[in-house]
Scaffold this motif. Structure first.
Motif, mmCIF file in Angstrom:
data_model
loop_
_atom_site.group_PDB
_atom_site.id
_atom_site.type_symbol
_atom_site.label_atom_id
_atom_site.label_comp_id
_atom_site.label_asym_id
_atom_site.label_seq_id
_atom_site.Cartn_x
_atom_site.Cartn_y
_atom_site.Cartn_z
ATOM 1 N N VAL A 78 0.829 -1.199 0.000
ATOM 2 C CA VAL A 78 0.000 0.000 0.000
ATOM 3 C C VAL A 78 0.866 1.252 0.000
ATOM 4 O O VAL A 78 0.569 2.251 -0.674
ATOM 5 C CB VAL A 78 -0.950 -0.003 1.212
ATOM 6 C CG1 VAL A 78 -1.702 1.316 1.312
ATOM 7 C CG2 VAL A 78 -1.927 -1.168 1.122
ATOM 8 N N GLU A 79 1.959 1.192 0.730
ATOM 9 C CA GLU A 79 2.862 2.342 0.804
ATOM 10 C C GLU A 79 3.741 2.453 -0.438
ATOM 11 O O GLU A 79 4.486 3.433 -0.586
ATOM 12 C CB GLU A 79 3.757 2.239 2.041
ATOM 13 C CG GLU A 79 3.012 2.274 3.369
ATOM 14 C CD GLU A 79 2.390 0.920 3.726
ATOM 15 O OE1 GLU A 79 2.722 -0.084 3.025
ATOM 16 O OE2 GLU A 79 1.586 0.866 4.664
ATOM 17 N N ALA A 80 3.695 1.443 -1.309
ATOM 18 C CA ALA A 80 4.493 1.398 -2.536
ATOM 19 C C ALA A 80 5.988 1.414 -2.253
ATOM 20 O O ALA A 80 6.788 1.846 -3.089
ATOM 21 C CB ALA A 80 4.121 2.554 -3.472
ATOM 22 N N ASP A 81 6.367 0.898 -1.077
ATOM 23 C CA ASP A 81 7.792 0.880 -0.734
ATOM 24 C C ASP A 81 8.431 -0.488 -0.934
ATOM 25 O O ASP A 81 9.656 -0.614 -0.896
ATOM 26 C CB ASP A 81 8.006 1.341 0.703
ATOM 27 C CG ASP A 81 7.259 0.474 1.722
ATOM 28 O OD1 ASP A 81 6.373 -0.312 1.318
ATOM 29 O OD2 ASP A 81 7.561 0.598 2.923
ATOM 30 N N LYS A 82 7.614 -1.513 -1.163
ATOM 31 C CA LYS A 82 8.132 -2.853 -1.415
ATOM 32 C C LYS A 82 7.385 -3.469 -2.589
ATOM 33 O O LYS A 82 6.160 -3.367 -2.681
ATOM 34 C CB LYS A 82 7.996 -3.740 -0.177
ATOM 35 C CG LYS A 82 8.855 -3.300 1.008
ATOM 36 C CD LYS A 82 8.763 -4.273 2.161
ATOM 37 C CE LYS A 82 9.565 -3.791 3.366
ATOM 38 N NZ LYS A 82 11.006 -3.680 3.063
ATOM 39 N N LEU A 83 8.144 -4.103 -3.466
ATOM 40 C CA LEU A 83 7.588 -4.751 -4.647
ATOM 41 C C LEU A 83 8.024 -6.202 -4.656
ATOM 42 O O LEU A 83 9.213 -6.501 -4.526
ATOM 43 C CB LEU A 83 8.079 -4.056 -5.918
ATOM 44 C CG LEU A 83 7.651 -4.676 -7.254
ATOM 45 C CD1 LEU A 83 6.150 -4.510 -7.478
ATOM 46 C CD2 LEU A 83 8.431 -4.041 -8.417
ATOM 47 N N THR A 84 7.056 -7.112 -4.792
ATOM 48 C CA THR A 84 7.343 -8.542 -4.895
ATOM 49 C C THR A 84 6.972 -9.016 -6.290
ATOM 50 O O THR A 84 5.887 -8.707 -6.790
ATOM 51 C CB THR A 84 6.556 -9.340 -3.847
ATOM 52 O OG1 THR A 84 6.909 -8.887 -2.536
ATOM 53 C CG2 THR A 84 6.860 -10.831 -3.954
ATOM 54 N N ILE B 194 10.790 -12.834 -5.711
ATOM 55 C CA ILE B 194 11.798 -11.896 -5.251
ATOM 56 C C ILE B 194 11.101 -10.665 -4.686
ATOM 57 O O ILE B 194 10.119 -10.182 -5.261
ATOM 58 C CB ILE B 194 12.762 -11.505 -6.389
ATOM 59 C CG1 ILE B 194 13.841 -10.555 -5.877
ATOM 60 C CG2 ILE B 194 12.027 -10.910 -7.578
ATOM 61 C CD1 ILE B 194 14.955 -10.297 -6.878
ATOM 62 N N ALA B 195 11.560 -10.192 -3.546
ATOM 63 C CA ALA B 195 11.004 -9.003 -2.911
ATOM 64 C C ALA B 195 12.096 -7.951 -2.837
ATOM 65 O O ALA B 195 13.233 -8.241 -2.452
ATOM 66 C CB ALA B 195 10.479 -9.327 -1.523
ATOM 67 N N LEU B 196 11.765 -6.731 -3.208
ATOM 68 C CA LEU B 196 12.764 -5.676 -3.171
ATOM 69 C C LEU B 196 12.220 -4.418 -2.529
ATOM 70 O O LEU B 196 11.014 -4.145 -2.599
ATOM 71 C CB LEU B 196 13.275 -5.354 -4.582
ATOM 72 C CG LEU B 196 12.272 -4.870 -5.622
ATOM 73 C CD1 LEU B 196 12.928 -3.830 -6.533
ATOM 74 C CD2 LEU B 196 11.786 -6.031 -6.473
ATOM 75 N N ASP B 197 13.098 -3.700 -1.886
ATOM 76 C CA ASP B 197 12.772 -2.379 -1.370
ATOM 77 C C ASP B 197 12.826 -1.402 -2.539
ATOM 78 O O ASP B 197 13.853 -1.288 -3.221
ATOM 79 C CB ASP B 197 13.762 -1.956 -0.284
ATOM 80 C CG ASP B 197 13.668 -2.831 0.958
ATOM 81 O OD1 ASP B 197 12.549 -3.258 1.284
ATOM 82 O OD2 ASP B 197 14.721 -3.076 1.580
ATOM 83 N N VAL B 198 11.734 -0.713 -2.772
ATOM 84 C CA VAL B 198 11.651 0.188 -3.915
ATOM 85 C C VAL B 198 12.585 1.374 -3.708
ATOM 86 O O VAL B 198 12.581 2.018 -2.656
ATOM 87 C CB VAL B 198 10.202 0.670 -4.118
ATOM 88 C CG1 VAL B 198 10.138 1.740 -5.207
ATOM 89 C CG2 VAL B 198 9.304 -0.508 -4.471
ATOM 90 N N SER B 199 13.372 1.649 -4.720
ATOM 91 C CA SER B 199 14.295 2.778 -4.670
ATOM 92 C C SER B 199 13.734 3.942 -5.474
ATOM 93 O O SER B 199 13.339 3.779 -6.629
ATOM 94 C CB SER B 199 15.662 2.368 -5.237
ATOM 95 O OG SER B 199 16.527 3.471 -5.320
ATOM 96 N N THR B 200 13.684 5.114 -4.857
ATOM 97 C CA THR B 200 13.227 6.322 -5.557
ATOM 98 C C THR B 200 14.357 7.324 -5.780
ATOM 99 O O THR B 200 14.173 8.303 -6.508
ATOM 100 C CB THR B 200 12.101 7.017 -4.770
ATOM 101 O OG1 THR B 200 12.579 7.358 -3.462
ATOM 102 C CG2 THR B 200 10.887 6.105 -4.647
ATOM 103 N N GLU B 201 15.498 7.076 -5.173
ATOM 104 C CA GLU B 201 16.605 8.034 -5.266
ATOM 105 C C GLU B 201 17.906 7.370 -5.692
ATOM 106 O O GLU B 201 18.983 7.913 -5.479
ATOM 107 C CB GLU B 201 16.806 8.730 -3.904
ATOM 108 C CG GLU B 201 15.610 9.522 -3.421
ATOM 109 C CD GLU B 201 15.291 10.717 -4.307
ATOM 110 O OE1 GLU B 201 16.182 11.143 -5.076
ATOM 111 O OE2 GLU B 201 14.161 11.226 -4.227
#
Length: 269
Positions: free
Chosen positions: A64-70, A79-86
């Motif tokens: 929901v927070e769009a901070d993790k993508l599986t 695979i699960a990753l922490d979304v990088s914006t920077e």
């Protein structure tokens, strides 16, 4: 009364969709829709099911927070990753007409996807300062082809499938057309063609152009393999566009952002 039958989010361009019961609609479309995409590692050119049909078997899940993508796919550990914006920015290209910067999501997911599809890929996300539009009429967009939303209807699909069955071929599911919004309860097929200015829920939307279809519609979505020649063969009998190609559904821009839910009425203005 025409109402919303289905809402679908596609977090990663070209990959499987996720059904929604409620969608926040921004000027760029459904929140988080096509904010990620795979690009060719060598030159940053986007990959879609036109070139890489196996993308269809990848199922993304975004928090929901769009901070993790599986990402998950058959016969391969998810695979699960922490979304990088920077993070590191790559130059990417869509349809040879738009070039911009996008945020690379790292080596691990790149290796995962490359192994799956057999082609060196990188996964990127729209940058915080992302700005893209074909022109003012098409509206602002993320990594979609040209407009914020795609809309289809069940009555149109029923009519198409009846014609396909007359040819002795198998009917096609709606997922082949990858819409964001599916409308039910129109008695006349292709009523969507006549929409211009309309509301659904609290969002006000407008017609941009017919949705001209490509060979993605001939990809069997669960397997990522070619299943042609339908529906393009049958659409060519009666849905040819003056400027070329065949259409099914419409492309839509957002006039006023809002919220759309399953069961909301579509009101033509």
């Amino acid at each position: 009364m025409a109402t919303v039958s289905n809402l679908i989010l596609y977090p990663v361009k070209g990959c499987a969709g996720s059904p929604l019961t409620r969608a926040e609609v921004l000027p760029t479309g459904v929140l988080h829709d096509r904010t990620f995409m795979f690009v060719r590692e060598s030159d940053g050119v986007f990959r879609s099911q036109r070139s890489t049909p196996k993308l269809s078997i990848i199922r993304p899940e975004l928090t929901v927070e769009a901070d993790k993508l599986t990402l998950s796919a058959p016969d391969l550990p998810s695979i699960a990753l922490d979304v990088s914006t920077e993070g590191r920015r790559l130059t990417v290209e869509i349809h040879g007409v738009w070039r911009g910067k996008a945020v690379d999501q790292g080596d691990e997911v790149a290796e995962w996807a490359s192994t799956l599809v057999g082609e060196p890929l990188r996964l990127v996300r729209v940058a915080p300062d992302h700005e893209r539009a074909v022109d003012d009429w098409h509206g602002t967009i993320t990594f979609t082809d040209s407009t914020a939303l795609h809309l289809t209807s069940l009555s149109s699909l029923d009519d198409l499938n009846a014609r396909i069955l007359e040819k002795g071929a198998e009917p096609v599911p709606m997922e082949r057309f990858r819409p964001n919004i599916v409308i039910k309860d129109w008695t006349v097929p292709y009523t969507e063609d006549d929409l211009r200015d309309f509301t659904i829920g609290t969002a006000r939307l407008r017609w941009v152009k017919p949705d001209v279809r490509c060979k993605v519609t001939m990809v069997d979505q669960p397997t990522g393999t070619s299943a042609g020649p339908e529906p393009l063969r049958t659409l060519a009998d009666y849905r040819r566009e003056p400027d070329g190609g065949v259409s099914f559904g419409i492309k839509v821009a957002v006039t006023t952002p809002g919220e759309v839910q399953i069961g909301d009425e579509l009101t033509a203005l």
